[in-house]
Design a protein around this motif. Sequence first.
Motif, PDB file in Angstrom:
ATOM      1  N   TRP A   1       0.756  -1.231   0.074  1.00 19.84           N
ATOM      2  CA  TRP A   1      -0.027  -0.017   0.102  1.00 19.84           C
ATOM      3  C   TRP A   1       0.686   1.309  -0.119  1.00 19.84           C
ATOM      4  O   TRP A   1       0.237   2.242  -0.645  1.00 19.84           O
ATOM      5  CB  TRP A   1      -1.011   0.080   1.056  1.00 19.84           C
ATOM      6  CG  TRP A   1      -1.990  -1.186   0.948  1.00 19.84           C
ATOM      7  CD1 TRP A   1      -2.385  -2.139   1.806  1.00 19.84           C
ATOM      8  CD2 TRP A   1      -3.025  -1.201  -0.153  1.00 19.84           C
ATOM      9  NE1 TRP A   1      -3.024  -3.025   1.067  1.00 19.84           N
ATOM     10  CE2 TRP A   1      -3.813  -2.361  -0.202  1.00 19.84           C
ATOM     11  CE3 TRP A   1      -3.244  -0.266  -1.182  1.00 19.84           C
ATOM     12  CZ2 TRP A   1      -4.599  -2.537  -1.029  1.00 19.84           C
ATOM     13  CZ3 TRP A   1      -4.133  -0.531  -2.195  1.00 19.84           C
ATOM     14  CH2 TRP A   1      -5.051  -1.996  -2.105  1.00 19.84           C
TER      15      TRP A   1
ATOM     16  N   ALA B   1       4.977  10.844 -13.120  1.00 21.50           N
ATOM     17  CA  ALA B   1       5.271   9.214 -13.089  1.00 21.50           C
ATOM     18  C   ALA B   1       6.262   8.979 -14.096  1.00 21.50           C
ATOM     19  O   ALA B   1       7.055   8.135 -13.943  1.00 21.50           O
ATOM     20  CB  ALA B   1       3.843   8.611 -13.705  1.00 21.50           C
TER      21      ALA B   1
ATOM     22  N   VAL C   1       1.577   1.669  -3.789  1.00 18.86           N
ATOM     23  CA  VAL C   1       0.390   2.245  -4.245  1.00 18.86           C
ATOM     24  C   VAL C   1       0.190   3.622  -4.080  1.00 18.86           C
ATOM     25  O   VAL C   1      -0.084   4.643  -5.017  1.00 18.86           O
ATOM     26  CB  VAL C   1      -0.866   1.268  -3.914  1.00 18.86           C
ATOM     27  CG1 VAL C   1      -2.045   2.044  -4.488  1.00 18.86           C
ATOM     28  CG2 VAL C   1      -0.734  -0.018  -4.467  1.00 18.86           C
ATOM     29  N   ASN C   2       0.277   4.118  -2.923  1.00 22.17           N
ATOM     30  CA  ASN C   2       0.110   5.607  -2.451  1.00 22.17           C
ATOM     31  C   ASN C   2       1.152   6.430  -3.159  1.00 22.17           C
ATOM     32  O   ASN C   2       0.896   7.501  -3.559  1.00 22.17           O
ATOM     33  CB  ASN C   2       0.350   5.605  -0.960  1.00 22.17           C
ATOM     34  CG  ASN C   2      -1.056   4.959  -0.324  1.00 22.17           C
ATOM     35  OD1 ASN C   2      -2.130   5.137  -0.856  1.00 22.17           O
ATOM     36  ND2 ASN C   2      -0.852   4.908   0.916  1.00 22.17           N
ATOM     37  N   TYR C   3       2.639   5.909  -3.269  1.00 18.78           N
ATOM     38  CA  TYR C   3       3.344   6.478  -3.846  1.00 18.78           C
ATOM     39  C   TYR C   3       3.147   6.693  -5.485  1.00 18.78           C
ATOM     40  O   TYR C   3       3.260   7.788  -5.957  1.00 18.78           O
ATOM     41  CB  TYR C   3       4.786   5.834  -3.654  1.00 18.78           C
ATOM     42  CG  TYR C   3       5.975   6.388  -4.550  1.00 18.78           C
ATOM     43  CD1 TYR C   3       6.524   7.723  -3.987  1.00 18.78           C
ATOM     44  CD2 TYR C   3       6.529   5.750  -5.530  1.00 18.78           C
ATOM     45  CE1 TYR C   3       7.689   8.238  -4.818  1.00 18.78           C
ATOM     46  CE2 TYR C   3       7.474   6.318  -6.386  1.00 18.78           C
ATOM     47  CZ  TYR C   3       8.208   7.545  -5.990  1.00 18.78           C
ATOM     48  OH  TYR C   3       9.245   8.010  -6.747  1.00 18.78           O
ATOM     49  N   LEU C   4       2.494   5.607  -6.079  1.00 19.67           N
ATOM     50  CA  LEU C   4       2.192   5.799  -7.320  1.00 19.67           C
ATOM     51  C   LEU C   4       1.136   6.787  -7.619  1.00 19.67           C
ATOM     52  O   LEU C   4       1.082   7.608  -8.457  1.00 19.67           O
ATOM     53  CB  LEU C   4       1.819   4.364  -7.869  1.00 19.67           C
ATOM     54  CG  LEU C   4       3.055   3.513  -7.866  1.00 19.67           C
ATOM     55  CD1 LEU C   4       2.627   2.009  -8.420  1.00 19.67           C
ATOM     56  CD2 LEU C   4       4.344   4.030  -8.975  1.00 19.67           C
ATOM     57  N   ASN C   5       0.091   6.605  -6.646  1.00 16.98           N
ATOM     58  CA  ASN C   5      -1.053   7.818  -6.794  1.00 16.98           C
ATOM     59  C   ASN C   5      -0.362   9.133  -6.581  1.00 16.98           C
ATOM     60  O   ASN C   5      -0.913  10.072  -7.462  1.00 16.98           O
ATOM     61  CB  ASN C   5      -1.768   7.493  -5.510  1.00 16.98           C
ATOM     62  CG  ASN C   5      -2.854   6.263  -5.774  1.00 16.98           C
ATOM     63  OD1 ASN C   5      -3.194   6.013  -7.071  1.00 16.98           O
ATOM     64  ND2 ASN C   5      -3.363   5.728  -4.762  1.00 16.98           N
ATOM     65  N   LYS C   6       0.361   9.326  -5.688  1.00 16.30           N
ATOM     66  CA  LYS C   6       1.145  10.812  -5.619  1.00 16.30           C
ATOM     67  C   LYS C   6       1.804  11.130  -6.816  1.00 16.30           C
ATOM     68  O   LYS C   6       1.722  12.407  -7.462  1.00 16.30           O
ATOM     69  CB  LYS C   6       2.005  10.899  -4.416  1.00 16.30           C
ATOM     70  CG  LYS C   6       2.609  12.361  -4.209  1.00 16.30           C
ATOM     71  CD  LYS C   6       1.688  13.115  -3.490  1.00 16.30           C
ATOM     72  CE  LYS C   6       2.424  14.346  -3.032  1.00 16.30           C
ATOM     73  NZ  LYS C   6       2.077  15.456  -3.716  1.00 16.30           N
TER      74      LYS C   6
ATOM     75  N   GLY D   1       1.109  10.325  -9.915  1.00 13.18           N
ATOM     76  CA  GLY D   1       0.103  10.633 -10.820  1.00 13.18           C
ATOM     77  C   GLY D   1      -0.580  11.694 -10.611  1.00 13.18           C
ATOM     78  O   GLY D   1      -0.658  12.746 -11.717  1.00 13.18           O
ATOM     79  N   GLN D   2      -0.904  12.071  -9.314  1.00 15.99           N
ATOM     80  CA  GLN D   2      -1.507  13.380  -8.930  1.00 15.99           C
ATOM     81  C   GLN D   2      -0.706  14.540  -9.315  1.00 15.99           C
ATOM     82  O   GLN D   2      -1.093  15.768  -9.716  1.00 15.99           O
ATOM     83  CB  GLN D   2      -1.914  13.446  -7.686  1.00 15.99           C
ATOM     84  CG  GLN D   2      -2.825  12.387  -7.102  1.00 15.99           C
ATOM     85  CD  GLN D   2      -3.195  12.557  -5.834  1.00 15.99           C
ATOM     86  OE1 GLN D   2      -2.284  12.948  -5.154  1.00 15.99           O
ATOM     87  NE2 GLN D   2      -4.274  11.670  -5.275  1.00 15.99           N
ATOM     88  N   ASP D   3       0.749  14.404  -9.042  1.00 14.41           N
ATOM     89  CA  ASP D   3       1.661  15.608  -9.512  1.00 14.41           C
ATOM     90  C   ASP D   3       2.175  15.545 -10.758  1.00 14.41           C
ATOM     91  O   ASP D   3       2.862  16.643 -11.328  1.00 14.41           O
ATOM     92  CB  ASP D   3       3.063  15.418  -8.400  1.00 14.41           C
ATOM     93  CG  ASP D   3       2.560  15.567  -7.066  1.00 14.41           C
ATOM     94  OD1 ASP D   3       1.494  15.989  -6.721  1.00 14.41           O
ATOM     95  OD2 ASP D   3       3.413  15.250  -6.418  1.00 14.41           O
TER      96      ASP D   3
END
Length: 105
Positions: free
Chosen positions: A56, A71, A59-64, A66-68
Amino acid sequence: MSAKVFQTKEVQDLLKAAANLEGNSGNARFQQITHRLLSDLFKAIDDLDITPDEVWAGVNYLNKLGQDGEAALLAAGVGLEKYLDIRMDAADKAVGLEGGTPRTI
Protein backbone atom coordinates in the motif's frame (compact mmCIF):
# COMPACT_ATOMS: atom_id res chain seq x y z
CA MET A 1 7.79 -15.76 6.94
CA SER A 2 4.44 -15.99 5.26
CA ALA A 3 3.04 -18.84 3.21
CA LYS A 4 3.94 -19.10 -0.46
CA VAL A 5 0.73 -19.07 -2.49
CA PHE A 6 1.74 -17.99 -6.00
CA GLN A 7 1.50 -21.49 -7.53
CA THR A 8 -1.93 -22.26 -6.06
CA LYS A 9 -4.95 -22.69 -8.31
CA GLU A 10 -6.67 -19.83 -6.50
CA VAL A 11 -3.92 -17.35 -7.38
CA GLN A 12 -3.51 -18.63 -10.95
CA ASP A 13 -7.27 -18.31 -11.47
CA LEU A 14 -7.14 -14.79 -10.02
CA LEU A 15 -4.39 -13.81 -12.47
CA LYS A 16 -6.35 -15.19 -15.43
CA ALA A 17 -9.47 -13.31 -14.34
CA ALA A 18 -7.60 -10.05 -13.66
CA ALA A 19 -6.08 -10.14 -17.16
CA ASN A 20 -9.35 -11.34 -18.72
CA LEU A 21 -7.44 -14.18 -20.39
CA GLU A 22 -10.54 -16.27 -20.87
CA GLY A 23 -12.75 -13.40 -21.98
CA ASN A 24 -14.17 -13.11 -25.48
CA SER A 25 -13.33 -9.44 -25.82
CA GLY A 26 -10.42 -7.12 -25.29
CA ASN A 27 -7.01 -6.73 -26.80
CA ALA A 28 -5.06 -10.01 -26.68
CA ARG A 29 -1.69 -8.25 -26.46
CA PHE A 30 -2.87 -6.10 -23.55
CA GLN A 31 -4.20 -9.21 -21.79
CA GLN A 32 -0.86 -10.98 -22.30
CA ILE A 33 1.12 -8.01 -20.92
CA THR A 34 -1.24 -7.53 -17.98
CA HIS A 35 -1.06 -11.22 -17.08
CA ARG A 36 2.74 -11.22 -17.21
CA LEU A 37 3.20 -8.03 -15.19
CA LEU A 38 0.70 -9.08 -12.53
CA SER A 39 2.26 -12.55 -12.37
CA ASP A 40 5.71 -11.06 -11.87
CA LEU A 41 4.38 -8.69 -9.20
CA PHE A 42 2.52 -11.46 -7.33
CA LYS A 43 5.60 -13.70 -7.52
CA ALA A 44 7.81 -10.92 -6.15
CA ILE A 45 5.39 -10.39 -3.26
CA ASP A 46 5.66 -14.11 -2.46
CA ASP A 47 9.43 -14.39 -2.97
CA LEU A 48 10.35 -11.22 -1.08
CA ASP A 49 7.62 -11.59 1.56
CA ILE A 50 6.40 -8.06 0.82
CA THR A 51 3.98 -6.95 3.50
CA PRO A 52 0.55 -5.43 2.87
CA ASP A 53 1.83 -2.15 4.38
CA GLU A 54 4.70 -2.14 1.86
CA VAL A 55 2.32 -2.84 -1.03
CA TRP A 56 0.00 0.00 0.00
CA ALA A 57 2.94 2.37 0.52
CA GLY A 58 3.94 1.63 -3.10
CA VAL A 59 0.39 2.17 -4.35
CA ASN A 60 0.18 5.47 -2.47
CA TYR A 61 3.55 6.54 -3.93
CA LEU A 62 2.31 5.82 -7.47
CA ASN A 63 -0.93 7.71 -6.74
CA LYS A 64 1.07 10.73 -5.58
CA LEU A 65 3.28 10.63 -8.68
CA GLY A 66 0.19 10.52 -10.89
CA GLN A 67 -1.47 13.40 -9.08
CA ASP A 68 1.67 15.49 -9.46
CA GLY A 69 2.09 14.53 -13.13
CA GLU A 70 5.52 13.07 -12.40
CA ALA A 71 5.11 9.37 -13.23
CA ALA A 72 7.47 9.73 -16.21
CA LEU A 73 10.22 10.83 -13.82
CA LEU A 74 9.95 7.46 -12.11
CA ALA A 75 10.46 5.67 -15.43
CA ALA A 76 13.69 7.57 -16.00
CA GLY A 77 14.79 7.29 -12.37
CA VAL A 78 14.55 3.50 -12.18
CA GLY A 79 16.29 3.00 -15.52
CA LEU A 80 13.24 1.98 -17.57
CA GLU A 81 13.79 4.70 -20.15
CA LYS A 82 17.49 3.76 -20.53
CA TYR A 83 16.58 0.07 -20.84
CA LEU A 84 14.21 0.87 -23.72
CA ASP A 85 17.00 2.84 -25.40
CA ILE A 86 19.38 -0.13 -25.01
CA ARG A 87 16.79 -2.42 -26.64
CA MET A 88 16.24 -0.03 -29.54
CA ASP A 89 20.02 0.39 -30.01
CA ALA A 90 20.42 -3.40 -30.12
CA ALA A 91 17.60 -3.71 -32.67
CA ASP A 92 19.23 -1.03 -34.84
CA LYS A 93 22.59 -2.76 -34.63
CA ALA A 94 21.00 -6.09 -35.58
CA VAL A 95 19.81 -4.59 -38.87
CA GLY A 96 23.08 -2.80 -39.55
CA LEU A 97 22.27 0.69 -38.31
CA GLU A 98 25.14 2.06 -36.23
CA GLY A 99 26.41 5.47 -35.21
CA GLY A 100 24.29 8.59 -35.28
CA THR A 101 23.04 10.62 -32.37
CA PRO A 102 22.57 8.72 -29.09
CA ARG A 103 18.97 8.33 -27.93
CA THR A 104 19.70 9.59 -24.42
CA ILE A 105 21.57 12.56 -23.10
